[in-house]
Design a protein around this motif. Structure first.
Motif, PDB file in Angstrom:
ATOM      1  N   LEU A  53       0.839  -1.198   0.000  1.00 47.86           N
ATOM      2  CA  LEU A  53       0.000   0.000   0.000  1.00 47.86           C
ATOM      3  C   LEU A  53       0.873   1.247   0.000  1.00 47.86           C
ATOM      4  CD1 LEU A  53      -2.659  -0.901   2.729  1.00 47.86           C
ATOM      5  CD2 LEU A  53      -3.034  -0.855   0.260  1.00 47.86           C
ATOM      6  N   ARG A  54       0.414   2.264  -0.681  1.00 51.62           N
ATOM      7  CA  ARG A  54       1.045   3.567  -0.611  1.00 51.62           C
ATOM      8  C   ARG A  54       0.717   4.172   0.762  1.00 51.62           C
ATOM      9  NH1 ARG A  54       2.830   6.058  -4.967  1.00 51.62           N
ATOM     10  NH2 ARG A  54       1.545   4.700  -6.301  1.00 51.62           N
ATOM     11  N   PRO A  55       1.693   4.765   1.461  1.00 52.85           N
ATOM     12  CA  PRO A  55       1.403   5.322   2.784  1.00 52.85           C
ATOM     13  C   PRO A  55       0.236   6.302   2.785  1.00 52.85           C
ATOM     14  CG  PRO A  55       3.762   5.286   2.404  1.00 52.85           C
ATOM     15  CD  PRO A  55       3.125   4.895   1.111  1.00 52.85           C
ATOM     16  N   GLU A  56       0.117   7.115   1.720  1.00 51.98           N
ATOM     17  CA  GLU A  56      -0.986   8.067   1.652  1.00 51.98           C
ATOM     18  C   GLU A  56      -2.337   7.366   1.581  1.00 51.98           C
ATOM     19  OE1 GLU A  56       2.522   9.944  -0.594  1.00 51.98           O
ATOM     20  OE2 GLU A  56       1.647   7.961  -0.280  1.00 51.98           O
ATOM     21  N   VAL A  57      -2.398   6.268   0.822  1.00 52.91           N
ATOM     22  CA  VAL A  57      -3.647   5.519   0.715  1.00 52.91           C
ATOM     23  C   VAL A  57      -3.996   4.880   2.052  1.00 52.91           C
ATOM     24  CG1 VAL A  57      -4.759   3.530  -0.379  1.00 52.91           C
ATOM     25  CG2 VAL A  57      -3.389   5.115  -1.758  1.00 52.91           C
ATOM     26  N   ASN A  58      -3.013   4.280   2.671  1.00 53.38           N
ATOM     27  CA  ASN A  58      -3.240   3.665   3.973  1.00 53.38           C
ATOM     28  C   ASN A  58      -3.696   4.709   4.994  1.00 53.38           C
ATOM     29  OD1 ASN A  58      -3.112   1.287   5.665  1.00 53.38           O
ATOM     30  ND2 ASN A  58      -1.369   2.240   6.682  1.00 53.38           N
ATOM     31  N   GLY A  59      -3.091   5.906   4.935  1.00 52.68           N
ATOM     32  CA  GLY A  59      -3.430   6.949   5.888  1.00 52.68           C
ATOM     33  C   GLY A  59      -4.847   7.458   5.729  1.00 52.68           C
ATOM     34  N   PHE A  60      -5.264   7.757   4.486  1.00 50.02           N
ATOM     35  CA  PHE A  60      -6.612   8.298   4.348  1.00 50.02           C
ATOM     36  C   PHE A  60      -7.661   7.227   4.579  1.00 50.02           C
ATOM     37  CE2 PHE A  60      -9.114   7.093   0.725  1.00 50.02           C
ATOM     38  CZ  PHE A  60      -8.280   6.825  -0.341  1.00 50.02           C
ATOM     39  N   CYS A  61      -7.323   5.942   4.319  1.00 54.17           N
ATOM     40  CA  CYS A  61      -8.260   4.868   4.660  1.00 54.17           C
ATOM     41  C   CYS A  61      -8.496   4.814   6.175  1.00 54.17           C
ATOM     42  CB  CYS A  61      -7.732   3.523   4.167  1.00 54.17           C
ATOM     43  SG  CYS A  61      -7.961   3.251   2.396  1.00 54.17           S
ATOM     44  N   GLU A  62      -7.434   4.995   6.935  1.00 56.53           N
ATOM     45  CA  GLU A  62      -7.576   5.000   8.391  1.00 56.53           C
ATOM     46  C   GLU A  62      -8.423   6.181   8.854  1.00 56.53           C
ATOM     47  OE1 GLU A  62      -3.664   4.954  10.002  1.00 56.53           O
ATOM     48  OE2 GLU A  62      -3.337   2.818   9.618  1.00 56.53           O
ATOM     49  N   ILE A  63      -8.220   7.344   8.237  1.00 56.58           N
ATOM     50  CA  ILE A  63      -8.980   8.537   8.624  1.00 56.58           C
ATOM     51  C   ILE A  63     -10.458   8.392   8.280  1.00 56.58           C
ATOM     52  CG2 ILE A  63      -9.301  10.998   8.132  1.00 56.58           C
ATOM     53  CD1 ILE A  63      -6.252  11.143   7.707  1.00 56.58           C
ATOM     54  N   LEU A  64     -10.760   7.862   7.092  1.00 54.77           N
ATOM     55  CA  LEU A  64     -12.138   7.793   6.618  1.00 54.77           C
ATOM     56  C   LEU A  64     -12.837   6.485   6.960  1.00 54.77           C
ATOM     57  CD1 LEU A  64     -11.703   9.394   3.079  1.00 54.77           C
ATOM     58  CD2 LEU A  64     -12.410  10.491   5.205  1.00 54.77           C
ATOM     59  N   GLY A  65     -12.123   5.561   7.584  1.00 54.81           N
ATOM     60  CA  GLY A  65     -12.733   4.292   7.936  1.00 54.81           C
ATOM     61  C   GLY A  65     -12.950   3.375   6.754  1.00 54.81           C
ATOM     62  N   LEU A  66     -12.114   3.504   5.722  1.00 56.90           N
ATOM     63  CA  LEU A  66     -12.201   2.641   4.545  1.00 56.90           C
ATOM     64  C   LEU A  66     -11.202   1.501   4.669  1.00 56.90           C
ATOM     65  CD1 LEU A  66     -12.342   5.386   1.754  1.00 56.90           C
ATOM     66  CD2 LEU A  66     -14.275   4.172   2.797  1.00 56.90           C
ATOM     67  N   ASP A  67     -11.482   0.410   3.979  1.00 63.64           N
ATOM     68  CA  ASP A  67     -10.571  -0.725   3.947  1.00 63.64           C
ATOM     69  C   ASP A  67      -9.905  -0.764   2.580  1.00 63.64           C
ATOM     70  OD1 ASP A  67      -9.310  -3.220   3.822  1.00 63.64           O
ATOM     71  OD2 ASP A  67     -10.813  -4.172   5.094  1.00 63.64           O
ATOM     72  N   PRO A  68      -8.582  -0.620   2.513  1.00 58.11           N
ATOM     73  CA  PRO A  68      -7.906  -0.570   1.205  1.00 58.11           C
ATOM     74  C   PRO A  68      -8.066  -1.849   0.392  1.00 58.11           C
ATOM     75  CG  PRO A  68      -6.312  -0.723   3.000  1.00 58.11           C
ATOM     76  CD  PRO A  68      -7.634  -0.443   3.630  1.00 58.11           C
ATOM     77  N   LEU A  69      -8.368  -2.955   1.036  1.00 52.00           N
ATOM     78  CA  LEU A  69      -8.570  -4.193   0.283  1.00 52.00           C
ATOM     79  C   LEU A  69      -9.784  -4.115  -0.635  1.00 52.00           C
ATOM     80  CD1 LEU A  69      -7.813  -7.000   2.888  1.00 52.00           C
ATOM     81  CD2 LEU A  69      -6.421  -6.345   0.926  1.00 52.00           C
ATOM     82  N   TYR A  70     -10.705  -3.193  -0.331  1.00 58.72           N
ATOM     83  CA  TYR A  70     -11.921  -3.055  -1.128  1.00 58.72           C
ATOM     84  C   TYR A  70     -11.844  -1.907  -2.127  1.00 58.72           C
ATOM     85  CZ  TYR A  70     -13.965  -6.149   2.412  1.00 58.72           C
ATOM     86  OH  TYR A  70     -14.224  -7.206   3.247  1.00 58.72           O
TER      87      TYR A  70
END
Length: 355
Positions: free
Chosen positions: A268-285
């Motif tokens: 995962l790109r750190p930026e993608v992982n970070g905004f997923c954590e902030i917005l409650g999204l799961d990067p696997l989806y």
């Protein structure tokens, strides 16, 4: 746009209006102007064959490339039309090429049906069509036929595309979602979730300091490299809507196996992982448009990984898990904290209209 993309012998007609009108879909001279000026001129350049209502192919030429024909179709309604790393035109060409490629097919030709909302600026339409032509040419694929419809304001959102593609499946290759076996290795060709993140950011829902570009790309050359390195490959699937999670769940159910992946191995790109954590999204989806999931026999896994990493579109490739006999039909993630969680299918989509 109806029939093969080739120009008549006379000079092509020109569109003089700055925006698309209902007359451009009415079947008269305005429609001919639009088709010849925007579509035929861009897709076929200096072609001279008479326009027909269908494209025709030499069967012997197709048979020389493989023993089966692959056929797919897809519609594209992405919002916004233009985003970092791509646009709806590039997306349509790449998406259809990739659907063919992951079935083991060499893409040959595409068709394109266009639904245009009345009032769309002609410059916007030209930019999308030029992007389609450029992407197809770079991929070595031709756009050979299509159709154009214009609908009243509000009947669609600016521009919808439907692309259909044909390809030839390599002789002796047999891949499929039901081919997975316990012990097989699961591989992805790079960082996940970039397309979903790029679309979300392009809509203005994020304010990232480092803009994320879509991973939109044609994967057929990468697939050929992968197949050469792992001729026993079981399955390939591009991880678009529903992301990697959807692909793995389909694999587990169709093959009757369990899938075990490791959170620490998911690239995962750190930026993608970070905004997923902030917005409650799961990067696997999150959706991808230049990433595939491949399942290969364990004895071919390292060769497959090395070959993919040597390719421009696979430099961040990783092995993320294995198939198992236990818990058939389930996808289980080993978390970074040492626990386990079920990765299930979503009922809907985290982000609508991403492709």
């Amino acid at each position: 746009m109806n029939g093969p993309f080739s120009l008549p012998r006379r000079a092509p007609r020109k569109v003089t209006q700055p925006k698309v009108t209902l007359a451009h879909g009415g079947g008269g001279t305005a429609m001919r102007d639009l088709i010849e000026d925007v579509f035929l001129e861009t897709f076929s350049g200096a072609g001279h064959a008479a326009p027909e209502d269908q494209a025709r192919f030499d069967l012997s030429a197709l048979a020389a490339q493989g023993d089966r024909l692959a056929f797919t179709t897809d519609a594209f309604v992405v919002d916004p039309l233009f985003f970092p790393g791509g646009d709806i035109g590039k997306l349509a060409v790449c998406g259809t090429i990739n659907d063919l490629a992951v079935g083991g097919a060499r893409p040959v030709a595409l068709s394109c049906a266009v639904i245009i909302e009345e009032g769309l600026p002609l410059e916007t339409l030209r930019a999308v069509v030029a992007s389609m032509a450029r992407t197809a040419a770079e991929a070595g694929v031709v756009i050979v036929t299509g159709d154009t419809k214009v609908v009243a304001r509000g009947a669609c959102d600016k521009l919808f595309l439907t692309t259909t593609g044909i390809g030839v499946v390599r002789t002796g290759l047999d891949v499929g979602i039901a081919k997975g076996r316990p012990g097989d290795v699961v591989l992805v060709n790079g960082l996940l979730g970039d397309h979903g993140a790029a679309i979300l950011n392009a809509r203005g829902d994020l304010a990232l300091e480092t803009p994320i570009e879509s991973d939109c790309a044609p994967l057929h050359d990468l697939v050929a490299t992968l197949i050469a390195a792992a001729p026993g490959i079981r399955m390939m699937r591009d991880a678009t809507r529903g992301g990697v999670a959807a692909v793995l769940n389909e694999l587990a159910e169709a093959s009757g196996v369990g899938v075990r992946i490791r959170e620490t191995d998911v690239p995962l790109r750190p930026e993608v992982n970070g905004f997923c954590e902030i917005l409650g999204l799961d990067p696997l989806y999150l959706a991808n448009e230049g990433k595939l999931v491949a399942v290969v026999p364990p004895e071919e896994a390292e060769a497959a990984l090395a070959a993919v990493r040597a390719h421009l579109l696979g430099r961040e490739a990783a092995i993320i898990g294995r198939l198992a006999a236990e818990r058939p039909g389930r996808v289980v993630m080993e978390t970074r904290f040492g626990g386990e969680r079920i990765v299930d299918m979503l009922v809907g989509d985290q982000l609508p209209r991403i492709c």
